[in-house]
Design an enzyme around this catalytic site. Structure first.
Site, mmCIF file in Angstrom:
data_model
loop_
_atom_site.group_PDB
_atom_site.id
_atom_site.type_symbol
_atom_site.label_atom_id
_atom_site.label_comp_id
_atom_site.label_asym_id
_atom_site.label_seq_id
_atom_site.Cartn_x
_atom_site.Cartn_y
_atom_site.Cartn_z
ATOM 1 N N ARG A 78 42.896 45.478 35.063
ATOM 2 C CA ARG A 78 41.661 44.863 35.550
ATOM 3 C C ARG A 78 41.928 43.418 35.956
ATOM 4 O O ARG A 78 42.732 42.730 35.320
ATOM 5 C CB ARG A 78 40.569 44.884 34.470
ATOM 6 C CG ARG A 78 39.923 46.229 34.285
ATOM 7 C CD ARG A 78 38.884 46.194 33.179
ATOM 8 N NE ARG A 78 37.848 45.186 33.377
ATOM 9 C CZ ARG A 78 36.814 45.338 34.195
ATOM 10 N NH1 ARG A 78 36.689 46.436 34.914
ATOM 11 N NH2 ARG A 78 35.895 44.385 34.299
ATOM 12 N N LEU A 115 41.068 39.648 35.988
ATOM 13 C CA LEU A 115 40.373 38.759 35.068
ATOM 14 C C LEU A 115 39.413 37.865 35.845
ATOM 15 O O LEU A 115 39.693 37.455 36.968
ATOM 16 C CB LEU A 115 41.379 37.898 34.307
ATOM 17 C CG LEU A 115 42.318 38.660 33.374
ATOM 18 C CD1 LEU A 115 43.420 37.749 32.883
ATOM 19 C CD2 LEU A 115 41.545 39.252 32.200
ATOM 20 N N ASN A 127 51.561 37.402 33.163
ATOM 21 C CA ASN A 127 51.567 38.801 33.594
ATOM 22 C C ASN A 127 52.970 39.159 34.062
ATOM 23 O O ASN A 127 53.745 38.293 34.478
ATOM 24 C CB ASN A 127 50.571 39.000 34.749
ATOM 25 C CG ASN A 127 50.461 40.457 35.172
ATOM 26 O OD1 ASN A 127 50.431 41.356 34.343
ATOM 27 N ND2 ASN A 127 50.419 40.701 36.473
ATOM 28 N N HIS A 159 54.799 41.908 36.798
ATOM 29 C CA HIS A 159 54.442 42.766 37.936
ATOM 30 C C HIS A 159 55.699 43.426 38.486
ATOM 31 O O HIS A 159 56.741 42.769 38.610
ATOM 32 C CB HIS A 159 53.766 41.921 39.025
ATOM 33 C CG HIS A 159 53.302 42.722 40.192
ATOM 34 N ND1 HIS A 159 52.185 43.523 40.148
ATOM 35 C CD2 HIS A 159 53.828 42.866 41.441
ATOM 36 C CE1 HIS A 159 52.027 44.121 41.322
ATOM 37 N NE2 HIS A 159 53.010 43.740 42.113
ATOM 38 N N ASP A 207 46.487 33.187 37.705
ATOM 39 C CA ASP A 207 45.386 32.363 38.190
ATOM 40 C C ASP A 207 44.267 33.290 38.652
ATOM 41 O O ASP A 207 44.265 34.477 38.323
ATOM 42 C CB ASP A 207 45.846 31.379 39.270
ATOM 43 C CG ASP A 207 46.395 32.051 40.519
ATOM 44 O OD1 ASP A 207 46.177 33.275 40.709
ATOM 45 O OD2 ASP A 207 47.024 31.359 41.341
ATOM 46 N N ASP A 248 47.831 38.627 41.457
ATOM 47 C CA ASP A 248 49.295 38.533 41.400
ATOM 48 C C ASP A 248 49.832 37.360 42.212
ATOM 49 O O ASP A 248 50.838 37.475 42.925
ATOM 50 C CB ASP A 248 49.931 39.845 41.893
ATOM 51 C CG ASP A 248 49.599 41.028 41.013
ATOM 52 O OD1 ASP A 248 49.453 40.841 39.790
ATOM 53 O OD2 ASP A 248 49.464 42.148 41.540
#
Length: 203
Positions: A92, A94, A108, A110, A142, A146
């Protein structure tokens, strides 16, 4: 006192397990304090419980929409005194308010060499685009998809006979390697965000 990690998952949580193992083994000077999932049946919850990590399910379908859900999540993280939030297959976006509240403290991983192939199905995107090299990226989060400042990347060669599954498996091995490394650098205070760049200090 060790840093406290809050890990967000939606599925099997293999990166969560990699981070938890690195904490338990001393590779990261931190503890996996809390695992939150927006999916009650996520397999990663069972893995976290097996490791003795506190788990929490916060269903994103509750009233109030994304902002209300993320506010509940931020409150739970704050209550547990979490120092760094790690997205590990959390499916999801943010909310901007969540990211602002925890600015510089959300990471994160990726499965591509960002900024190439953001969003879902990055491995399929890479194969369909015909690239020769893909990989994994750890970045700060941020309010864009991504697009936050990049911390570490690892390149993975794309083979001619690769499928989404075979490429994903090789990229995942690199995710499991560089994500704990990036988290370790953060908790050591060795990462400094300068605009779009992340500088690693103390080398």
């Amino acid at each position: 006192m060790k840093a406290r990690l809050g890990i967000l998952i939606s599925g099997r949580g293999s990166n969560m397990a990699a981070l938890a193992s690195a904490c338990a083994g001393g590779a990261i000077d931190a503890e996996a304090a809390l695992v939150i999932s927006n999916v009650a049946g996520a397999a990663g919850l069972d893995e976290a419980r097996r490791r003795g990590i506190e788990t929490l399910v916060l269903d994103h379908r509750q009233p109030g929409g994304r902002a209300a859900h993320d506010a509940r999540m931020a409150a739970a993280l704050k209550e547990r005194r979490v120092d760094l939030v790690c997205l590990a297959g959390y499916m999801r976006l943010l909310s901007a308010s969540f990211v602002r509240e925890l600015e510089g403290r959300v990471m994160n991983v990726h499965p591509s060499l960002l900024p190439a192939f953001p969003g879902l199905d990055a491995q399929r995107q890479a194969l369909e685009h015909g690239v020769r090299v893909s990989g994994a990226t750890v970045h700060y989060v941020d309010d864009r998809l991504d697009a936050g400042p990049i911390i570490l990347q690892a390149a993975v060669a794309v083979e001619q006979d690769d499928t989404v599954e075979s490429l994903s498996a090789r990229i995942l091995r690199e995710e499991h390697r560089i994500y704990p490394e990036a988290v370790g650098l953060h908790v050591q205070g060795r990462l400094r965000i300068e605009g779009r760049r992340v500088r690693i200090t103390g080398r």
